[in-house]
Design a protein around this motif. Structure first.
Motif, PDB file in Angstrom:
ATOM      1  N   GLN A 147       0.815  -1.214   0.000  1.00 19.64           N
ATOM      2  CA  GLN A 147       0.000   0.000   0.000  1.00 19.64           C
ATOM      3  C   GLN A 147       0.850   1.266   0.000  1.00 19.64           C
ATOM      4  O   GLN A 147       0.313   2.365  -0.096  1.00 19.64           O
ATOM      5  CB  GLN A 147      -0.945  -0.005   1.194  1.00 19.64           C
ATOM      6  CG  GLN A 147      -2.043  -1.059   1.088  1.00 19.64           C
ATOM      7  CD  GLN A 147      -3.117  -0.872   2.121  1.00 19.64           C
ATOM      8  OE1 GLN A 147      -2.967  -1.253   3.272  1.00 19.64           O
ATOM      9  NE2 GLN A 147      -4.221  -0.268   1.717  1.00 19.64           N
ATOM     10  N   GLY A 189      -6.444   1.908  -2.117  1.00 18.37           N
ATOM     11  CA  GLY A 189      -5.506   2.444  -1.127  1.00 18.37           C
ATOM     12  C   GLY A 189      -4.061   2.126  -1.448  1.00 18.37           C
ATOM     13  O   GLY A 189      -3.248   1.959  -0.534  1.00 18.37           O
ATOM     14  N   ARG A 204      -0.944   3.552  -2.435  1.00 20.16           N
ATOM     15  CA  ARG A 204      -0.361   4.889  -2.451  1.00 20.16           C
ATOM     16  C   ARG A 204       0.735   5.056  -3.506  1.00 20.16           C
ATOM     17  O   ARG A 204       0.736   6.010  -4.276  1.00 20.16           O
ATOM     18  CB  ARG A 204       0.203   5.184  -1.056  1.00 20.16           C
ATOM     19  CG  ARG A 204       0.237   6.642  -0.674  1.00 20.16           C
ATOM     20  CD  ARG A 204       0.683   6.796   0.777  1.00 20.16           C
ATOM     21  NE  ARG A 204      -0.199   6.075   1.693  1.00 20.16           N
ATOM     22  CZ  ARG A 204       0.047   5.943   2.998  1.00 20.16           C
ATOM     23  NH1 ARG A 204       1.141   6.452   3.512  1.00 20.16           N
ATOM     24  NH2 ARG A 204      -0.808   5.298   3.766  1.00 20.16           N
TER      25      ARG A 204
END
Length: 356
Positions: A140, A323, A325
């Motif tokens: 993530q 999610g 990133r």
């Protein structure tokens, strides 16, 4: 310092299976032993054989079968009152959830697995579950939060001489360094992982390390020939062991290597191939990364600018939902590269206004 790599998820009657056993072999043996344990009413043995079945299905990309298998393993372990076997089943379920992009569920299951592993006195499943949590955060892009946990798990694995877990931790730390631009450190860690995996006969870990090395020599050195050779070597292992996910990521990386040197038509073909493979196994992270590479390749090959803008905007929304990133930042950079960022923001504003 390190012994032969072993697969602790192959338990009970399946402990004779090697870490390098093909997944089809594991599935066949696991299913046979699982049925025998069920007929004999041996819940504990059924739980442990069911774990191998669940993991084989997961690694082959058979999501529905894997989901049913880990849950059945957990129920059998609970019936046997075996906390460690319950923990292993939850670890498998959490790993599957991460593969499917359900990161919140993955964390919950892996946290429970670590807790049960500690209560059941199984330090290996506890370590694997903590490693799963670390990998979930790394995927993530939450590097600061999980970097220390990776280092802790690496130290524990080194102390116990566990080659497979040491290789995993080294590769995870290497990936963080690669993604943050520390290419020399990443290369050294991938190289160490490859050496340990080779010495311990951990072919899966070796294949992933070669993929990491290929990435670094491509982006850092511009050495396309060596990168492609490393990927070809890794692909042989992926095919021999039926490592569907690793093979798809290998093909996606081949697209990356070709894209970086402007061979956009070849890159497009590999991204399309990887995209089909990821979709077949319902792996949303790999699918998003392959879509991004494909969108960039098509843009260079003359795709209409509005289509590129729409594709990148849709990818941005998908990655926001997941999610992810680091991958989301990659999309922003692509939008800047192709001059579609402002257009995408305008589209988002219009969508938000419509919702209101």
């Amino acid at each position: 310092m390190y012994g032969k790599a072993f697969a602790p998820e192959y338990q009970g009657a399946l402990t004779t299976l090697s870490v390098n056993s093909s997944l089809t072999e594991v599935l066949a043996a696991g299913t046979e032993q699982l049925r025998a344990a069920e007929r004999a009413g041996q819940h504990g043995e059924a739980a442990r054989c069911g774990l191998a079945v669940a993991e084989a299905h997961r690694r082959l990309g058979r999501i529905g079968e894997a989901d049913r298998a880990w849950k059945a393993s957990y129920r059998a372990a609970r019936a046997a009152g075996d906390l460690a076997a319950m923990a292993w089943a939850l670890w498998s379920g959490g790993t599957l959830a991460r593969q499917r992009g359900a990161f919140a569920l993955a964390r919950r299951l892996l946290e429970l697995a670590a807790e049960l592993g500690e209560r059941g006195g199984d330090i290996v499943v506890r370590g694997y579950s903590l490693a799963g949590l670390a990998e979930t955060g790394r995927i993530q892009g939450d590097y600061e939060a999980v970097g220390r946990l990776h280092e802790q798990l690496l130290a524990e694995a080194r102390r116990r001489g566990e080659a497979r877990h040491t290789v995993w931790a080294l590769e995870g730390i290497a990936q963080i360094h690669r993604n943050t631009g520390s290419y020399d450190t990443a290369y050294a860690l991938f190289e160490e992982a490859a050496g340990i995996a080779d010495g311990a006969d951990d072919r899966r870990g070796h294949a992933w390390a070669l993929r990491g090395l290929a990435d670094v020599v491509s982006v850092r050195d511009g050495d396309t020939g060596r990168a492609l050779a490393l990927l070809s070597e890794a692909e042989e292992t992926c095919r021999a062991m039926k490592l569907s996910s690793a093979l798809a990521y290998n093909h996606k990386m081949r697209g990356n290597v070709l894209y970086r040197v402007g061979r956009h038509a070849e890159a497009r073909d590999w991204y399309e191939r990887a995209l089909a493979e990821f979709r077949a196994m319902s792996e949303p992270r790999g699918e998003a990364l392959a879509r991004l590479g494909l969108a960039k390749s098509l843009a260079h090959l003359g795709r209409d600018r509005s289509e590129t803008a729409a594709e990148l905007a849709d990818l941005a929304r998908a990655l926001d939902r997941l999610g992810l990133r680091h991958a989301r930042e990659m999309v922003t950079r692509a939008q800047e590269e192709f001059g579609t960022l402002e257009e995408s923001r305008a589209r988002s504003d219009v969508r938000a206004e419509a919702v209101r």
